[in-house]
Design a protein around this motif. Structure first.
Motif, PDB file in Angstrom:
ATOM      1  N   ALA A  78       0.813  -1.217   0.000  1.00  0.00           N
ATOM      2  CA  ALA A  78       0.000   0.000   0.000  1.00  0.00           C
ATOM      3  C   ALA A  78       0.848   1.269   0.000  1.00  0.00           C
ATOM      4  N   GLY A  79       2.050   1.199   0.538  1.00  0.00           N
ATOM      5  CA  GLY A  79       2.912   2.383   0.619  1.00  0.00           C
ATOM      6  C   GLY A  79       3.149   3.048  -0.727  1.00  0.00           C
ATOM      7  N   PRO A  80       3.599   2.290  -1.732  1.00  0.00           N
ATOM      8  CA  PRO A  80       3.795   2.920  -3.042  1.00  0.00           C
ATOM      9  C   PRO A  80       2.508   3.481  -3.641  1.00  0.00           C
ATOM     10  N   VAL A  81       1.380   2.820  -3.384  1.00  0.00           N
ATOM     11  CA  VAL A  81       0.103   3.318  -3.895  1.00  0.00           C
ATOM     12  C   VAL A  81      -0.206   4.672  -3.273  1.00  0.00           C
ATOM     13  N   ILE A  82      -0.022   4.773  -1.964  1.00  0.00           N
ATOM     14  CA  ILE A  82      -0.273   6.044  -1.273  1.00  0.00           C
ATOM     15  C   ILE A  82       0.699   7.105  -1.775  1.00  0.00           C
ATOM     16  N   LEU A  83       1.982   6.759  -1.847  1.00  0.00           N
ATOM     17  CA  LEU A  83       2.999   7.710  -2.278  1.00  0.00           C
ATOM     18  C   LEU A  83       2.701   8.263  -3.665  1.00  0.00           C
ATOM     19  N   PHE A  84       2.485   7.385  -4.641  1.00  0.00           N
ATOM     20  CA  PHE A  84       2.284   7.848  -6.000  1.00  0.00           C
ATOM     21  C   PHE A  84       0.908   8.482  -6.184  1.00  0.00           C
ATOM     22  N   GLY A  85      -0.069   8.073  -5.391  1.00  0.00           N
ATOM     23  CA  GLY A  85      -1.374   8.728  -5.432  1.00  0.00           C
ATOM     24  C   GLY A  85      -1.280  10.168  -4.971  1.00  0.00           C
ATOM     25  N   VAL A  86      -0.587  10.397  -3.860  1.00  0.00           N
ATOM     26  CA  VAL A  86      -0.416  11.754  -3.333  1.00  0.00           C
ATOM     27  C   VAL A  86       0.437  12.587  -4.284  1.00  0.00           C
ATOM     28  N   LEU A  87       1.523  12.007  -4.793  1.00  0.00           N
ATOM     29  CA  LEU A  87       2.399  12.733  -5.714  1.00  0.00           C
ATOM     30  C   LEU A  87       1.649  13.135  -6.988  1.00  0.00           C
ATOM     31  N   THR A  88       0.898  12.206  -7.556  1.00  0.00           N
ATOM     32  CA  THR A  88       0.134  12.498  -8.765  1.00  0.00           C
ATOM     33  C   THR A  88      -0.917  13.570  -8.500  1.00  0.00           C
ATOM     34  N   SER A  89      -1.604  13.479  -7.363  1.00  0.00           N
ATOM     35  CA  SER A  89      -2.602  14.503  -7.005  1.00  0.00           C
ATOM     36  C   SER A  89      -1.946  15.866  -6.880  1.00  0.00           C
ATOM     37  N   TRP A  90      -0.777  15.915  -6.289  1.00  0.00           N
ATOM     38  CA  TRP A  90      -0.056  17.168  -6.115  1.00  0.00           C
ATOM     39  C   TRP A  90       0.328  17.755  -7.475  1.00  0.00           C
ATOM     40  N   ILE A  91       0.841  16.907  -8.367  1.00  0.00           N
ATOM     41  CA  ILE A  91       1.240  17.379  -9.702  1.00  0.00           C
ATOM     42  C   ILE A  91       0.031  17.916 -10.467  1.00  0.00           C
ATOM     43  N   PHE A  92      -1.079  17.172 -10.456  1.00  0.00           N
ATOM     44  CA  PHE A  92      -2.273  17.643 -11.153  1.00  0.00           C
ATOM     45  C   PHE A  92      -2.845  18.893 -10.497  1.00  0.00           C
ATOM     46  N   GLY A  93      -2.695  19.032  -9.183  1.00  0.00           N
ATOM     47  CA  GLY A  93      -3.121  20.248  -8.507  1.00  0.00           C
ATOM     48  C   GLY A  93      -2.329  21.453  -8.977  1.00  0.00           C
ATOM     49  N   ILE A  94      -1.026  21.291  -9.124  1.00  0.00           N
ATOM     50  CA  ILE A  94      -0.166  22.372  -9.628  1.00  0.00           C
ATOM     51  C   ILE A  94      -0.554  22.728 -11.060  1.00  0.00           C
ATOM     52  N   ILE A  95      -0.784  21.708 -11.893  1.00  0.00           N
ATOM     53  CA  ILE A  95      -1.186  21.955 -13.280  1.00  0.00           C
ATOM     54  C   ILE A  95      -2.520  22.707 -13.319  1.00  0.00           C
ATOM     55  N   LEU A  96      -3.463  22.307 -12.481  1.00  0.00           N
ATOM     56  CA  LEU A  96      -4.755  22.995 -12.420  1.00  0.00           C
ATOM     57  C   LEU A  96      -4.580  24.431 -11.946  1.00  0.00           C
ATOM     58  N   LEU A  97      -3.744  24.653 -10.939  1.00  0.00           N
ATOM     59  CA  LEU A  97      -3.485  26.002 -10.435  1.00  0.00           C
ATOM     60  C   LEU A  97      -2.891  26.881 -11.524  1.00  0.00           C
ATOM     61  N   ILE A  98      -1.926  26.356 -12.266  1.00  0.00           N
ATOM     62  CA  ILE A  98      -1.314  27.120 -13.361  1.00  0.00           C
ATOM     63  C   ILE A  98      -2.360  27.378 -14.456  1.00  0.00           C
ATOM     64  N   GLY A  99      -3.141  26.357 -14.760  1.00  0.00           N
ATOM     65  CA  GLY A  99      -4.199  26.525 -15.782  1.00  0.00           C
ATOM     66  C   GLY A  99      -5.209  27.589 -15.401  1.00  0.00           C
ATOM     67  N   LYS A 100      -5.599  27.617 -14.122  1.00  0.00           N
ATOM     68  CA  LYS A 100      -6.558  28.629 -13.664  1.00  0.00           C
ATOM     69  C   LYS A 100      -5.943  30.024 -13.689  1.00  0.00           C
ATOM     70  N   SER A 101      -4.678  30.110 -13.316  1.00  0.00           N
ATOM     71  CA  SER A 101      -4.042  31.436 -13.315  1.00  0.00           C
ATOM     72  C   SER A 101      -3.834  31.966 -14.724  1.00  0.00           C
ATOM     73  N   LEU A 102      -3.719  31.064 -15.701  1.00  0.00           N
ATOM     74  CA  LEU A 102      -3.583  31.482 -17.099  1.00  0.00           C
ATOM     75  C   LEU A 102      -4.933  31.603 -17.798  1.00  0.00           C
ATOM     76  N   GLY A 103      -6.010  31.232 -17.096  1.00  0.00           N
ATOM     77  CA  GLY A 103      -7.350  31.321 -17.666  1.00  0.00           C
ATOM     78  C   GLY A 103      -7.682  30.172 -18.610  1.00  0.00           C
ATOM     79  N   ILE A 104      -6.905  29.095 -18.552  1.00  0.00           N
ATOM     80  CA  ILE A 104      -7.143  27.939 -19.432  1.00  0.00           C
ATOM     81  C   ILE A 104      -8.178  26.999 -18.827  1.00  0.00           C
ATOM     82  N   ALA A 105      -8.092  26.786 -17.529  1.00  0.00           N
ATOM     83  CA  ALA A 105      -8.994  25.825 -16.878  1.00  0.00           C
ATOM     84  C   ALA A 105     -10.094  26.533 -16.116  1.00  0.00           C
TER      85      ALA A 105
END
Length: 151
Positions: free
Chosen positions: A124-151
């Protein structure tokens, strides 16, 4: 040399499991469907008979499914369900609970700290790790998209 290769190829053919894709998919569909139907029935029961709101009933349903998975894993039943149902039993939250509990049960003979404590998150450790990491990366992408008016 050629004789050894033929003998090896024959050995590999003998020990390689034969999978029937159609029946495997049907088993996964049935297993996952039963787990989901039990979850939905639990939510409806709690909403209709216990007067819970939908979100509260869903939370209790998740707790029930996790507890059932843990108990079935402890009694050696859930691995049999997984063997028959494949991904249908591994994908839902019940599969995640099974992946946390199974190593703990397997290594309990090594003690509470070095057995259960160290091995409980082996799968379960790797699942939790990569789940959190992926969520964080997509959160950053969404934040950048919103600040640029794309998302």
């Amino acid at each position: 040399m050629e004789l050894n290769k033929k003998a090896y190829d024959e050995y590999v053919k003998q020990i390689t499991p034969v999978n029937e894709l159609g029946s495997d998919m049907l088993h996964a569909f049935i297993t996952g469907g039963i787990i989901c139907a039990l979850g939905q029935a639990s939510v409806m029961l709690m909403m209709n008979y216990f007067g819970m709101e939908k979100e509260e009933a869903q939370t209790w349903m998740l707790i029930e499914l996790i507890l059932a998975s843990v108990l079935l894993t402890g009694f050696g039943i859930y691995p049999k369900i997984v063997k028959w149902g494949g991904a249908g039993a591994l994908v839902p939250i019940t599969g995640f609970a099974n992946s946390v509990v199974a190593p703990a049960i397997e290594y309990k003979a090594e003690g509470h700290v070095f057995g259960i404590g160290c091995k409980i998150f082996t799968i379960a450790g790797p699942v939790i790790l990569f789940g959190v990491l992926t969520s964080w990366i997509f959160g950053i992408i969404l934040l950048i998209g919103k600040s640029l008016g794309i998302a």
